[in-house]
Design a protein around this motif. Structure first.
Motif, PDB file in Angstrom:
ATOM      1  N   PRO A  14       0.805  -1.232   0.000  1.00 43.16           N
ATOM      2  CA  PRO A  14       0.000   0.000   0.000  1.00 43.16           C
ATOM      3  C   PRO A  14       0.832   1.274   0.000  1.00 43.16           C
ATOM      4  O   PRO A  14       0.497   2.240  -0.677  1.00 43.16           O
ATOM      5  N   GLU A  15       1.938   1.279   0.779  1.00 39.03           N
ATOM      6  CA  GLU A  15       2.752   2.491   0.873  1.00 39.03           C
ATOM      7  C   GLU A  15       3.515   2.787  -0.419  1.00 39.03           C
ATOM      8  O   GLU A  15       3.962   3.918  -0.624  1.00 39.03           O
ATOM      9  N   TRP A  16       3.681   1.786  -1.274  1.00 39.56           N
ATOM     10  CA  TRP A  16       4.391   1.972  -2.547  1.00 39.56           C
ATOM     11  C   TRP A  16       3.434   1.945  -3.743  1.00 39.56           C
ATOM     12  O   TRP A  16       3.878   1.744  -4.872  1.00 39.56           O
ATOM     13  N   ASN A 758      -5.224   9.369   7.491  1.00 38.29           N
ATOM     14  CA  ASN A 758      -4.254  10.454   7.301  1.00 38.29           C
ATOM     15  C   ASN A 758      -2.833   9.975   7.580  1.00 38.29           C
ATOM     16  O   ASN A 758      -1.889  10.319   6.853  1.00 38.29           O
ATOM     17  N   GLU A 759      -2.662   9.161   8.615  1.00 38.23           N
ATOM     18  CA  GLU A 759      -1.333   8.621   8.926  1.00 38.23           C
ATOM     19  C   GLU A 759      -0.847   7.710   7.804  1.00 38.23           C
ATOM     20  O   GLU A 759       0.331   7.745   7.422  1.00 38.23           O
ATOM     21  N   HIS A 760      -1.741   6.907   7.259  1.00 34.79           N
ATOM     22  CA  HIS A 760      -1.376   6.012   6.158  1.00 34.79           C
ATOM     23  C   HIS A 760      -0.970   6.810   4.921  1.00 34.79           C
ATOM     24  O   HIS A 760       0.026   6.470   4.252  1.00 34.79           O
ATOM     25  N   LEU A 761      -1.696   7.871   4.615  1.00 35.81           N
ATOM     26  CA  LEU A 761      -1.363   8.683   3.444  1.00 35.81           C
ATOM     27  C   LEU A 761      -0.033   9.402   3.632  1.00 35.81           C
ATOM     28  O   LEU A 761       0.690   9.634   2.656  1.00 35.81           O
ATOM     29  N   ASN A 762       0.299   9.759   4.867  1.00 39.23           N
ATOM     30  CA  ASN A 762       1.627  10.333   5.127  1.00 39.23           C
ATOM     31  C   ASN A 762       2.721   9.317   4.834  1.00 39.23           C
ATOM     32  O   ASN A 762       3.768   9.654   4.274  1.00 39.23           O
ATOM     33  N   ASN A 763       2.497   8.052   5.222  1.00 35.53           N
ATOM     34  CA  ASN A 763       3.465   7.000   4.915  1.00 35.53           C
ATOM     35  C   ASN A 763       3.570   6.766   3.412  1.00 35.53           C
ATOM     36  O   ASN A 763       4.656   6.540   2.881  1.00 35.53           O
TER      37      ASN A 763
END
Length: 784
Positions: A14-16, A758-763
């Motif tokens: 998800p982060e990539w 929001n924390e996930h989108l920052n990652n």
């Protein structure tokens, strides 16, 4: 058969996600090519039929189709050397970057849709290649640093081991000489000294070799030229380096603060220089840090390997679709270029993974590969259909028992203000505790379900172990089991009261249920989710001892949950007073409420969650020196002031305290709403491409965000009821308080989703899919 697009969506990191091949956009380009070719065929057919249709048209169409297929077969078999496309690579001189560019030959040169497709395909290939190179270089650099750290650790362990052996040998020699002096002459006792001196000189030479190896790694011992200077007066080796052990525990935090005050306020350096004393405890902490760093490095390498394989499959699938639409064999030429690209041809990641496996097995698992793989490749917890079955079973049981409870409560008249005031004042608060807790668990299960459905990596954000992390089915099972037990106890309590049993005995049922719940929470046996229970207790300990423990994401997330459960804590206070004071025997429920200590504890309990959260903000500011944490602390201080004013107004109802409550509550509410929307959710950005939201949204329907903003505002101002003072009886007052407490829990569950989004989108924005573990060893002179 599952479509590859859904399979890719389920398996990508998800982060990539932004760094993966945009398979969906490429599919749209292929559909455009298919649509353009279909339109051309329709136009040509209409042109040939301008003079009318013939009964021979189907035969002509079949003949043309066979002829075109035969022509394509012979041209492709006879001209194998002719390529439809050519993929060229250009090397950039600046950073050795290789860019791929496709040139269209023969059939495709005049088709704009095909040209746009290959331009986009080249962009995706270059993007994937560059991202892979960047991450590969990061992991390789990290691997080199970890190897140096591990070598320093091994050398230091050898020095400490030599020191301990020397101590034992010296102690043994002294004992032997003292016993020999009573039984032999001085010459015999002195004859053993040369051999002892020879052994000690050998050990000292071995230690000097280790010190020399450490100095080659950048670690300098204080006055290492002489063996005497290697040791301090206490016999501990001293090095010109610093072991950075994070202040995660109270002892380390107090030590860090006192040393900082000593150096900054007293401004008096230590007499023995800047070197750190090396002991076994520090080495054990350093070993744990390096082991965790190797585990995270291996995890990152595994993610990069998955990234490479998934992108290769995506390129293969999309090129096959293009071949099918264009009726040409263009994929072979392009796939050759893809296989020659760096993210496929490079084997550095695989070799580094093998190296990490061997190092970890040798140094951290005592050459036990099976044990090493448990750390490096933890097994995922398998989904059990029994969990789903029991969730349904207990849900049905809860609904049935709750229906029975409502009927019994109506028949016995316990909610009638003229009959059973004691029930609402004593027993009902205990059951309210369980009801609010169960509601919070249910909403947490909904959060887990939504986070999983939207591909939010909550295990990585909370740093949960994938093998023991709670899943949404497990959360629902705990919730339904809990509520079925509670409602069952409520039904039994009513039946025994109606059966004429002694009220002093019957009213102990809620207390027994509370004790059973606490015993189950701390139960040491591996039953009923022990890792989750112990993780919860550890987090609660960290919150209570704030700011002595290092604050992690899961710590302040749980502390925020506690700020929404102040009514539950107040109910626990009244329950404890009711049972500890023995009021359940005398049924004098007013004993606790009339006590001065009880009223003072009400202030403390109302302040505590906000105080803990404020101390966490102070600790985060101390660790990170970010002023946003101090501003966040101000939010919780304003909430404490507003809560205190409302409690005082409940006992002193006058115009002065009404004004104080109104002002403090409005200020705290505006402060909280601003922080919710702007800081925690990342919304209300006027320059966003999504009006007053943010650029990146996980939920596709924007109206959900606007509705969530409105709902959060409405639920945040529920405190208005405390100053409106609706004139109702005591039973309805308790029910209204429970309803408002439930609304706050619902608001918190609703808040949780957007906070983690929001924390996930920052990652995602920082491509942060692997935790960065701090390393222990650095130079004492460096500032890092």
């Amino acid at each position: 058969m599952v479509k590859f697009s859904k399979e890719l969506e389920a398996q990508l990191i998800p982060e990539w996600k932004e760094a993966f091949v945009n398979y969906w956009q490429l599919k749209k380009h292929v559909k455009k090519i298919k649509l353009a070719r279909t339109n051309k065929q329709i136009a040509s057919v209409e042109f040939t039929h301008d003079f009318g249709r013939s009964i021979l048209d189907p035969i002509r169409f079949i003949a043309l189709k066979v002829a075109s297929t035969t022509k394509h077969f012979f041209t492709s078999s006879n001209n194998n050397t002719d390529e439809i496309i050519q993929v060229r690579s250009k090397s950039m001189d600046s950073d050795e970057e290789v860019l791929y560019q496709t040139e269209l030959l023969q059939l495709f040169s005049e088709e704009d849709e095909v040209r746009l497709f290959f331009e986009r395909l080249d962009e995706e290939l270059n993007k994937v290649n560059q991202f892979y190179k960047t991450k590969e270089s990061e992991f390789l650099e990290r691997g080199e640093i970890l190897n140096k750290q591990l070598q320093i650790l091994l050398d230091l362990k050898q020095i400490v081991g030599d020191r301990q052996r020397r101590r034992k040998s010296n102690a043994g020699g002294l004992l032997h000489r003292s016993s020999a002096s009573f039984s032999s002459t001085n010459s015999n006792s002195f004859s053993e000294n040369p051999a002892e001196l020879n052994d000690s000189s050998t050990e000292m030479s071995q230690t000097d070799e280790v010190i020399a190896a450490l100095e080659r790694n950048g670690v300098n011992f204080m006055n290492s030229a002489s063996s005497r200077a290697m040791m301090t007066k206490k016999g501990k080796p001293k090095v010109a380096m610093r072991i950075d052990i994070p202040a995660t525990t109270p002892a380390r935090t107090i030590s860090a603060v006192t040393s900082m005050l000593w150096e900054d306020l007293v401004n008096q350096p230590k007499k023995e220089g800047s070197g750190d004393f090396i002991n076994r405890k520090k080495i054990q902490c350093a070993e744990k840090m390096i082991r965790s760093a190797f585990v995270e490095l291996y995890r990152g390498l595994g993610l990069l390997k998955t990234y490479s394989s998934l992108n290769m499959v995506a390129f293969t699938k999309i090129l096959k679709k293009f071949d099918k639409v264009s009726n040409q064999q263009a994929s072979a030429s392009y796939l050759k270029a893809v296989k020659r690209s760096h993210f496929i041809s490079s084997d550095k990641v695989v070799r580094l993974m093998d190296e990490v496996e061997s190092i970890f097995t040798k140094h951290f698992a005592n050459n036990d590969r099976k044990k090493a793989m448990k750390f490096l490749r933890p097994q995922q917890q398998k989904n059990s259909h029994m969990v789903t079955f029991f969730v349904g079973l207990f849900t049905g049981s809860f609904v049935s028992l709750f229906s029975v409870y409502i009927i019994l409560a109506h028949l016995s008249g316990i909610f009638s203000p003229s009959k059973e005031i004691a029930y609402m004042e004593t027993v009902y608060p205990v059951f309210s505790v369980f009801a609010l807790l169960s509601l919070h668990l249910f909403l947490y299960g909904c959060n887990l379900f939504m986070w999983k459905a939207t591909r939010i990596n909550y295990n990585f954000i909370f740093e949960f172990a994938p093998s023991t992390a709670l899943k949404y089915r497990d959360a629902f099972l705990i919730c339904t089991t809990f509520m079925t037990s509670v409602v069952g106890a409520m039904v039994i309590h009513l039946l025994l009261r109606a059966g004429g049993f002694s009220p002093s005995h019957v009213d102990t049922i809620p207390g027994i249920l509370l004790l059973i719940s606490i015993a189950l929470l701390v139960c040491p046996f591996d039953i009923f989710y022990r890792p989750t229970r112990y993780c919860f207790l550890r987090i609660i300990r960290n919150i209570i001892c704030s700011p002595l423990y290092k604050v992690l994401m899961v710590d302040f997330f749980m502390a925020d949950q506690l700020t929404s459960q102040i009514p539950l804590l107040r109910h626990l206070e009244s329950t404890a007073c009711y049972f500890l004071a023995g009021s359940f025997k005398t049924h004098e429920y007013a004993t606790c409420k009339n006590g001065k200590l009880y009223r003072q504890l009400a202030y403390v309990i109302s302040f505590l969650p906000y105080y803990w959260r404020a101390m966490q903000c102070a600790r985060r500011w101390f660790d990170e020196y970010d002023l946003n944490h101090l501003a966040n602390m101000g939010k919780y201080v304003s909430a404490m002031v507003a809560a205190g004013a409302r409690l005082t107004y409940a006992t002193q109802s006058n115009h002065l305290w009404f004004s104080v409550v109104l002002v403090t509550s409005v200020v705290a509410t505006i402060y909280q709403l601003y922080w919710d929307f702007v800081k925690d959710w990342g919304l209300l950005n006027p320059n966003s491409r999504n009006p007053w939201l943010r650029d990146d949204l996980i939920l596709k329907n924007k109206s959900i965000y606007y509705l969530s903003i409105a709902l959060n505002v409405v639920l945040r101002v529920a405190w208005i009821e405390s100053i409106m003072r609706f004139r109702i009886n005591s039973v309805e007052t308790h029910l209204l308080d429970f309803f408002l407490a439930s609304l706050e829990v619902i608001r918190r569950g609703h808040w949780n989703f957007y906070r983690l989004e929001n924390e996930h989108l920052n990652n995602v924005g920082k491509f942060r899919a692997v935790k960065t573990v701090p390393l222990p060893f650095r130079d004492a002179d460096s500032d890092g």
